[in-house]
Design an enzyme around this catalytic site. Structure first.
Site, PDB file in Angstrom:
ATOM      1  N   ASP A  94       0.861  -1.182   0.000  1.00 35.62           N
ATOM      2  CA  ASP A  94       0.000   0.000   0.000  1.00 35.62           C
ATOM      3  C   ASP A  94       0.903   1.238   0.000  1.00 35.62           C
ATOM      4  OD1 ASP A  94      -3.094   0.497   1.812  1.00 35.62           O
ATOM      5  OD2 ASP A  94      -2.013   1.886   0.493  1.00 35.62           O
ATOM      6  N   HIS A 145     -10.509  -1.451   5.387  1.00 35.63           N
ATOM      7  CA  HIS A 145     -10.173  -0.982   6.737  1.00 35.63           C
ATOM      8  C   HIS A 145     -10.787   0.366   7.073  1.00 35.63           C
ATOM      9  CE1 HIS A 145      -7.555   0.847   3.863  1.00 35.63           C
ATOM     10  NE2 HIS A 145      -7.225   1.754   4.757  1.00 35.63           N
ATOM     11  N   ASP A 179      -2.828   4.884  -2.459  1.00 36.76           N
ATOM     12  CA  ASP A 179      -3.756   5.544  -1.537  1.00 36.76           C
ATOM     13  C   ASP A 179      -4.187   6.899  -2.104  1.00 36.76           C
ATOM     14  OD1 ASP A 179      -4.848   5.612   1.245  1.00 36.76           O
ATOM     15  OD2 ASP A 179      -3.609   7.406   1.345  1.00 36.76           O
TER      16      ASP A 179
END
Ligand code: TEU
Length: 559
Positions: free
Chosen positions: A99, A326, A200
């Protein structure tokens, strides 16, 4: 073992390492814990593991505030652990997807510390701007975590931009030195054997100038899908991961549009393999306002899903398909049933998503039917976004109890409670002799919802996910077929048809917890089809084109 080379047939398992498995009993999940669970993940049939960041970080945003992209935070382990994780996953045919947080860095990152020390080279890595007057930031933009999106630096009499927490300073991608530094980071992890990257909020990296958002907007119009974002992504693609066809990429697209995603995830646009878009997960918002209590709008959910499915297919672009991650509440709590129809609703939701066109992402615990947290006090929450909004809601006049209720429903901590491995004290998240409390309290329902129980139960949600994932690998129509919505306006039924090279697959689901007799011209004729999966032992009962659907009943038909 060999890796899946085609992301159209792949399934990605997402882990939040802080909450996945703690090998040393300090209350925090770590990489050795993940390594110890690779057989569990492989047993599900996953092809990739997406891990949220475990780089060096002060953890203000649980690792999305990166202070060193080239090293592992000691709380998670060491670089040797990373090498072992990549190697051990590879032995099981599983590629690691890292990520990468490149819209911003931690204010403890060397680049920001040097900028704050006055180094002009590194000041240009960030957006330092003069305010509009004493105490007045450069624009009226709001942080996505609440409050202003600028932080004042007296030493410079300037403000720096942070679209998220003040400890997460936005990078200026207009600066080629920033882009080259990012490329170096991606190439480093490629050299370590990483086979996927999740980027992200990557659609926020191009800012379109710094002006006040009129009408009190939050400023997203000035940086979402900005003017050079596709140029930046194509440049990154061609300089790094695009040189290796075995690497898959996914971009997290905050508040993006479908038209933009045709380019982000187009088969020949040389940007990304696929995108996460979130419009289907805002049907229980008030517009873009998340911190309200609104029942989910099922009709809008279907329309959004079908619009994205049919239009992205028409433009040869690829979606990630998912309910959970998440940042999202647990899907069985959000759209399913935690009570009488817990198992049926969890399986139904999985079926709706996994038979769609796209690459499915399974978030840790989703395959067990894990539910939202059972917290009854704000002190139990840890998420910076949730804690900020608990205060903001009360400043807007809500009573503490009403603000708490909203946090309980929407908090990102709902998906971050420790993974429930067994019915022991800390759900097996920690070693049995551990003394430290987990960083986030374990859900009390781990006594019945846990991996050990579900591995032992052939009718469990876990084993159902295994069958769904296997079906994608067996039936090419799921990976490659077109999508034809069925009965889009029906208030209960979520159904669609897939077609590929003479084969057809029909998925039918009752999305709600009441029985439903389904009739009418749009009801498909499944005579001659094989029922390949369902969440009841058999059925539904079909007589003369009339379907008797039980609560949350789903079935998949193929010929
Ligand atoms: O999330 C982007 C983002 O906007 C999320 O904060 C999410 O959409 C929001 O919480 C919904 O209300 C990414 C990461 O997934 C998230 O964990 C990080 O906090 C955020 O970026 C900043 O890096």
């Amino acid at each position: 073992m060999t890796f899946t080379t085609d992301f159209h047939k792949a399934v990605v398992y997402q882990i939040y390492p802080k909450s996945f498995a703690d090998s040393n009993g300090d209350g925090l999940g770590d990489l050795k814990g993940v390594i110890g669970k690779l057989d569990y993940i492989a047993g599900l049939g996953a092809d990739y593991i997406w891990s949220t960041p475990f780089f060096v970080s002060p953890q203000h945003d649980n690792g999305y505030d990166v202070a060193d992209y080239y090293d592992v935070d000691p709380a998670y382990g060491t670089m040797d652990d990373v090498d072992e994780l990549i190697a051990e996953a590879g032995k099981r045919g599983i590629g690691l997807m890292f990520d990468m947080v490149f819209n911003h860095v931690s204010t403890e990152h060397e680049w920001f510390r040097k900028a704050m020390a006055g180094d002009p080279y590194y000041k240009r890595f960030f957006f330092f701007r003069k305010g509009k007057g004493p105490g007045v930031p450069p624009t009226n933009w709001e942080s996505k975590f609440g409050g202003p999106a600028w932080r004042y630096v007296p030493e410079f009499d300037e403000w720096y931009l942070h679209l998220f927490d003040p400890t997460q300073a936005d990078l200026d991608w207009e600066n080629p030195d920033v882009r080259h530094a990012v490329q170096d980071i991606v190439r480093f992890w490629m050299s370590k054997g990483v086979r996927g990257f999740r980027f992200d909020v990557i659609n926020l990296i191009s800012k379109a100038g710094f002006e006040d958002d009129p009408d009190g907007g939050d400023g997203r119009a000035f940086y979402t899908d900005g003017p050079r974002v596709h140029e930046y992504l194509r440049e990154l693609n061609e300089a790094t991961f695009g040189t290796d066809p075995g690497i898959i990429t996914v971009g997290e697209m905050s508040s993006t549009s479908m038209e933009q995603c045709y380019r982000y995830a187009g088969a020949d646009t040389h940007e990304l393999s696929m995108v996460f878009s979130f419009h289907h997960l805002k049907v229980d918002f008030m517009g873009n306002e998340k911190w309200v209590l609104v029942p989910p709008d099922f009709g809008r959910l279907k329309r959004i899903v079908f619009d994205w499915q049919t239009n992205m297919a028409a433009h040869d672009a690829w979606n990630a398909v998912f309910w959970c991650n998440h940042d999202q509440p647990r899907v069985v709590s959000r759209f399913g049933d935690e009570g009488r129809y817990w198992k049926e609703s969890a399986k139904m939701l999985a079926t709706v998503m996994h038979c769609l066109r796209g690459t499915p992402y399974v978030y840790q615990g989703e395959e067990l039917g894990m539910t939202n947290a059972d917290y009854d006090s704000i002190e139990q929450f840890r998420d910076v976004e949730s804690l900020n909004h608990y205060e903001i809601l009360q400043r807007k006049g809500l009573k503490a109890a009403d603000a708490l209720r909203i946090i309980q429903v929407h908090s990102r901590d709902n998906s971050r409670t420790p993974m429930q491995w067994d019915d022991s004290r800390y759900a097996g998240f920690e070693p049995a002799d551990a003394t430290a409390e987990p960083w986030l309290a374990v859900n009390a329902n781990h006594d019945r919802i846990n991996a050990a129980a579900e591995l032992a139960d052939p009718d469990s949600i876990y084993h159902y996910y295994r069958k769904l994932i296997a079906l994608r690998k067996e039936l090419d129509v799921i990976a490659f077929g077109d999508v034809e919505p069925i009965a889009t306006d029906d208030p209960d039924v979520f159904a669609y048809r897939r077609r590929w090279q003479g084969h057809e697959l029909i998925m039918v689901a009752n999305f709600h917890g009441h029985e439903r007799e389904w009739t009418g011209a749009e009801v498909p004729d499944v005579s001659g089809f094989e029922r390949v999966l369902g969440n009841y032992a058999n059925g539904p009962a079909i007589d003369g084109g009339v379907w008797q659907l039980r609560p949350y009943e789903t079935s998949v038909w193929y010929r």
